[in-house]
Design an enzyme around this catalytic site. Sequence first.
Site, PDB file in Angstrom:
ATOM      1  N   GLU A 113      42.737  60.693  75.010  1.00 28.72           N
ATOM      2  CA  GLU A 113      42.527  62.003  74.369  1.00 28.72           C
ATOM      3  C   GLU A 113      43.766  62.389  73.581  1.00 28.72           C
ATOM      4  O   GLU A 113      44.843  61.877  73.828  1.00 28.72           O
ATOM      5  CB  GLU A 113      42.315  63.097  75.436  1.00 28.72           C
ATOM      6  CG  GLU A 113      41.133  62.850  76.303  1.00 28.72           C
ATOM      7  CD  GLU A 113      41.012  63.879  77.426  1.00 28.72           C
ATOM      8  OE1 GLU A 113      41.803  64.833  77.483  1.00 28.72           O
ATOM      9  OE2 GLU A 113      40.101  63.690  78.242  1.00 28.72           O
ATOM     10  N   LYS A 115      46.725  65.021  72.882  1.00 29.38           N
ATOM     11  CA  LYS A 115      47.427  66.060  73.630  1.00 29.38           C
ATOM     12  C   LYS A 115      47.689  67.215  72.659  1.00 29.38           C
ATOM     13  O   LYS A 115      48.514  67.102  71.747  1.00 29.38           O
ATOM     14  CB  LYS A 115      48.741  65.512  74.185  1.00 29.38           C
ATOM     15  CG  LYS A 115      49.447  66.488  75.100  1.00 29.38           C
ATOM     16  CD  LYS A 115      50.560  65.795  75.856  1.00 29.38           C
ATOM     17  CE  LYS A 115      51.206  66.684  76.885  1.00 29.38           C
ATOM     18  NZ  LYS A 115      51.717  67.930  76.366  1.00 29.38           N
ATOM     19  N   ASP A 117      48.920  70.671  71.203  1.00 30.14           N
ATOM     20  CA  ASP A 117      50.178  71.380  71.417  1.00 30.14           C
ATOM     21  C   ASP A 117      49.999  72.877  71.239  1.00 30.14           C
ATOM     22  O   ASP A 117      50.296  73.444  70.193  1.00 30.14           O
ATOM     23  CB  ASP A 117      51.219  70.835  70.433  1.00 30.14           C
ATOM     24  CG  ASP A 117      52.626  71.157  70.892  1.00 30.14           C
ATOM     25  OD1 ASP A 117      52.787  71.595  72.046  1.00 30.14           O
ATOM     26  OD2 ASP A 117      53.563  70.973  70.099  1.00 30.14           O
ATOM     27  N   TYR A 225      39.599  70.406  77.976  1.00 29.83           N
ATOM     28  CA  TYR A 225      39.772  69.005  78.368  1.00 29.83           C
ATOM     29  C   TYR A 225      39.701  68.743  79.865  1.00 29.83           C
ATOM     30  O   TYR A 225      40.025  67.665  80.319  1.00 29.83           O
ATOM     31  CB  TYR A 225      41.100  68.460  77.828  1.00 29.83           C
ATOM     32  CG  TYR A 225      42.279  69.400  78.020  1.00 29.83           C
ATOM     33  CD1 TYR A 225      42.760  69.714  79.281  1.00 29.83           C
ATOM     34  CD2 TYR A 225      42.884  69.987  76.907  1.00 29.83           C
ATOM     35  CE1 TYR A 225      43.809  70.576  79.452  1.00 29.83           C
ATOM     36  CE2 TYR A 225      43.953  70.855  77.070  1.00 29.83           C
ATOM     37  CZ  TYR A 225      44.413  71.144  78.338  1.00 29.83           C
ATOM     38  OH  TYR A 225      45.452  72.004  78.493  1.00 29.83           O
ATOM     39  N   CYS A 409      76.945  86.270  41.603  1.00 27.91           N
ATOM     40  CA  CYS A 409      77.713  87.295  40.893  1.00 27.91           C
ATOM     41  C   CYS A 409      79.192  86.952  40.751  1.00 27.91           C
ATOM     42  O   CYS A 409      79.958  87.704  40.141  1.00 27.91           O
ATOM     43  CB  CYS A 409      77.535  88.656  41.570  1.00 27.91           C
ATOM     44  SG  CYS A 409      78.371  88.770  43.153  1.00 27.91           S
ATOM     45  N   CYS A 424      78.787  87.357  50.606  1.00 24.10           N
ATOM     46  CA  CYS A 424      79.208  87.952  49.344  1.00 24.10           C
ATOM     47  C   CYS A 424      79.373  89.451  49.596  1.00 24.10           C
ATOM     48  O   CYS A 424      78.413  90.137  49.950  1.00 24.10           O
ATOM     49  CB  CYS A 424      78.158  87.719  48.257  1.00 24.10           C
ATOM     50  SG  CYS A 424      78.414  88.792  46.823  1.00 24.10           S
ATOM     51  N   CYS A 430      75.111  92.840  43.546  1.00 25.57           N
ATOM     52  CA  CYS A 430      74.840  91.402  43.414  1.00 25.57           C
ATOM     53  C   CYS A 430      73.310  91.215  43.296  1.00 25.57           C
ATOM     54  O   CYS A 430      72.568  91.644  44.185  1.00 25.57           O
ATOM     55  CB  CYS A 430      75.405  90.698  44.650  1.00 25.57           C
ATOM     56  SG  CYS A 430      74.939  88.987  44.798  1.00 25.57           S
TER      57      CYS A 430
HETATM   58  S1  IVH Z   1      44.954  67.329  81.210  1.00 26.01           S
HETATM   59  C1  IVH Z   1      46.164  68.153  85.749  1.00 26.01           C
HETATM   60  N1  IVH Z   1      44.474  66.885  78.704  1.00 26.01           N
HETATM   61  O1  IVH Z   1      49.526  69.345  78.294  1.00 26.01           O
HETATM   62  C2  IVH Z   1      46.576  68.105  84.329  1.00 26.01           C
HETATM   63  N2  IVH Z   1      46.274  68.351  79.240  1.00 26.01           N
HETATM   64  O2  IVH Z   1      51.950  68.469  79.694  1.00 26.01           O
HETATM   65  C3  IVH Z   1      45.502  68.544  83.434  1.00 26.01           C
HETATM   66  N3  IVH Z   1      47.395  69.323  77.281  1.00 26.01           N
HETATM   67  O3  IVH Z   1      49.369  71.627  80.965  1.00 26.01           O
HETATM   68  C4  IVH Z   1      45.900  68.527  82.020  1.00 26.01           C
HETATM   69  N4  IVH Z   1      46.146  68.342  75.757  1.00 26.01           N
HETATM   70  O4  IVH Z   1      48.456  72.355  78.672  1.00 26.01           O
HETATM   71  C5  IVH Z   1      45.265  67.530  79.580  1.00 26.01           C
HETATM   72  N5  IVH Z   1      43.892  66.412  76.510  1.00 26.01           N
HETATM   73  C6  IVH Z   1      44.662  67.058  77.374  1.00 26.01           C
HETATM   74  C7  IVH Z   1      45.705  67.925  76.976  1.00 26.01           C
HETATM   75  C8  IVH Z   1      46.504  68.549  77.939  1.00 26.01           C
HETATM   76  C9  IVH Z   1      47.141  69.186  75.973  1.00 26.01           C
HETATM   77  C10 IVH Z   1      48.488  70.161  77.824  1.00 26.01           C
HETATM   78  C11 IVH Z   1      48.103  71.026  78.999  1.00 26.01           C
HETATM   79  C12 IVH Z   1      48.956  70.570  80.143  1.00 26.01           C
HETATM   80  C13 IVH Z   1      50.108  69.955  79.420  1.00 26.01           C
HETATM   81  C14 IVH Z   1      50.794  68.927  80.305  1.00 26.01           C
END
Ligand code: IVH
Length: 669
Positions: A113, A115, A117, A225, A409, A424, A430
């Site tokens: 998946e 991740k 942000d 997720y 200036c 400045c 200016c």
């Molecule tokens: S699974 C038990 N899946 O990353 C852990 N987390 O560094 C369940 N996050 O706290 C998290 N994308 O806020 C999971 N595809 C993804 C994610 C994800 C972003 C974040 C989430 C988590 C943090 C961990």
Amino acid sequence: MDGNVKEQIEQLRRVLNEHNYNYYVLNSPTISDKEFDVMLRKLQDLEAAHPEFYDPYSPTQRVGSDITQGFKQVVHERPMLSLGNSYSIEEVEDFLRRAQNGLGGEKSEIVGELKFDGTSISLTYEHGRLVRAVTRGDGTQGDDVTNNIVTIRSIPLQLNPGNWPDKFEVRGEVLLPWANFEQLNRERQFNEEPLFANPRNAAAGTLKLQKSSEVARRGLDAVFYFLLGESLPYPDHYRNMKAVGEWGLKVSPQMTVLHSIDEVHRFITYWDVERKKLPVATDGLVFKINDLAQQQELGFTAKSPRWAIAYKFAPERECTKLQSVSWEVGRTGVITPVANLSPVLLSGTIVKRASLHNADIIESLDIHTGDMLYVEKGGEIIPKIVGVNNKMRQSDAVPVKFVTHCPACGTPLVRIEGEAAWVCPNKYHCPPQIAGRIEHFVGRHMMDIDGIGEEMAKDLYDYGLVENIADLYDLRVEDLLMIDRLGIKSAERIVNGIKKSLEVPYEKVVFALSIPNVGETTAKILARASGSIDNLMAMKAEDLASINEVGPIIADSIIEYFADELNQEIIRRLKDAGVQFESKVSQSSNLSNKLDGKKIVISGVFAKHSRDEYKMLIEHNGGKNVGSISKNTDFVLAGENMGPAKLEKANALGIKIINEDEFLAMISD
Ligand code: IVH
């Protein structure tokens, strides 16, 4: 008749929910925004006329409210853990090997998946309805931010029919898409509010806002997720998440089942590049063991699951040539060196410029002319110069020297003791400092002049129409038509906006003047302490310094500002134009207009003030205390033991009930 209205309301709610889903989750609207708005307005009107049909799940509730809300702390039923991190394919391989050992050599499917942000959120649904949204907090307990979460249109308040359990929790990430993030920062820059470093900070900050209408405006989104609960529909993560998608929540379409380390490898290589094209920020990938029974067998460490790992992308770094350094002069006279670079592609955007911050940084990096510089863009949005490739330095290169005179200036620069910045000192004469002050003056937190944004403020100065803020009040529509891109409508809008700014209260005017070292809060304090600009101008340094929170440095810059003849002339002209230079607060007993026209019922016993004091506070803030609840009541201020009849009536009419803390927060600054 009411039966019909009820049906009409329900039908509108159903149709609007469907369009919300098409638009925000499927990304494929079937009607125009305007058609949507017409329907929404119709529903709003019907609901306003029939408060007996109030429903907190109605799509009209998603526009947010202006009520200040404190957040309730909620303990998570299951702690919200984080993920272990890895930074290379080898570390991911180690993780997979450990998992396989933990499962006694059994093979497993892996789900790859993105991740995302942003900031994590936990939603609880009961009987298909959203009942609660809680932030991660410290992992054990978080803030109940349901009122803000319901403004996110892609989050269904009511699920589609499906095989959802009666009660479940779903976790995901609240995100601010790049486009909305950039827009928000543009606005903040213009209003001189601190910028968000990245969409993650912006999403987290937005979710904690007190005003849900502002949350709604900023355009958050959310992706899910992780499904938790008893009796989940499927024995594996992947199918459960697909089901979550069918119930109406947004799940990542990039989620993929992987069967071998080779496939994991390919997934990493692919997304390392492709993620740059996504509309939202990602900081890595997540690999999870798909089978729930295997997940259970592997369990958790104290901090994270043994069945999942995050793979973090390396911050992007490029090497590019320094073409020149330019020296920018800000509104306050601070000189910022900016590196002009050979254009280079970094995290999806072309970087041509990067701030070199100040003289100390240029020196510590030992930057020479024509150097090859390393530019990095990690979690932060603004590219950063992180180093120099010494090997590629040209033989005729010389160290970059900080300028000694203002590039605009020509005035010799000064360095304030103990600070890195060169300034400045020619504050009031200016050009870029003057243009900056015009820009500041018209901003949203200052005179809030409609139609003049950053660009227009510059144009006004460049065309010679406005040389200082007082000139704004002499502008006529025909003067503005000189500016190429300006039509008569926009010109009229600007002139009207300027006229309207004559109503802006004195305390905002003080901030708008750009007195060095006087920010929004100090301006308010000065306005209250002085009551009028004449008093403020007559104050001596020691009078000023004796005001709470005004120290000697601020006092000196106020004295210096008013001693300047040009500033005196500007103030005189602003006064003639009718700008508010007297405090209204000190003339009447009103503390604020925060409750302007609001009808408020008081009920129950209070801890912090007496009922009579609350009555007084309501009136002094522009509200009206009324005896009984009707559909015209704006809210009930309730203490302990609110009368049951009042409570029932308020609930039936859908009237908000707020406690004394919320009320006090509402009328405070
Ligand atoms: S699974 C038990 N899946 O990353 C852990 N987390 O560094 C369940 N996050 O706290 C998290 N994308 O806020 C999971 N595809 C993804 C994610 C994800 C972003 C974040 C989430 C988590 C943090 C961990």
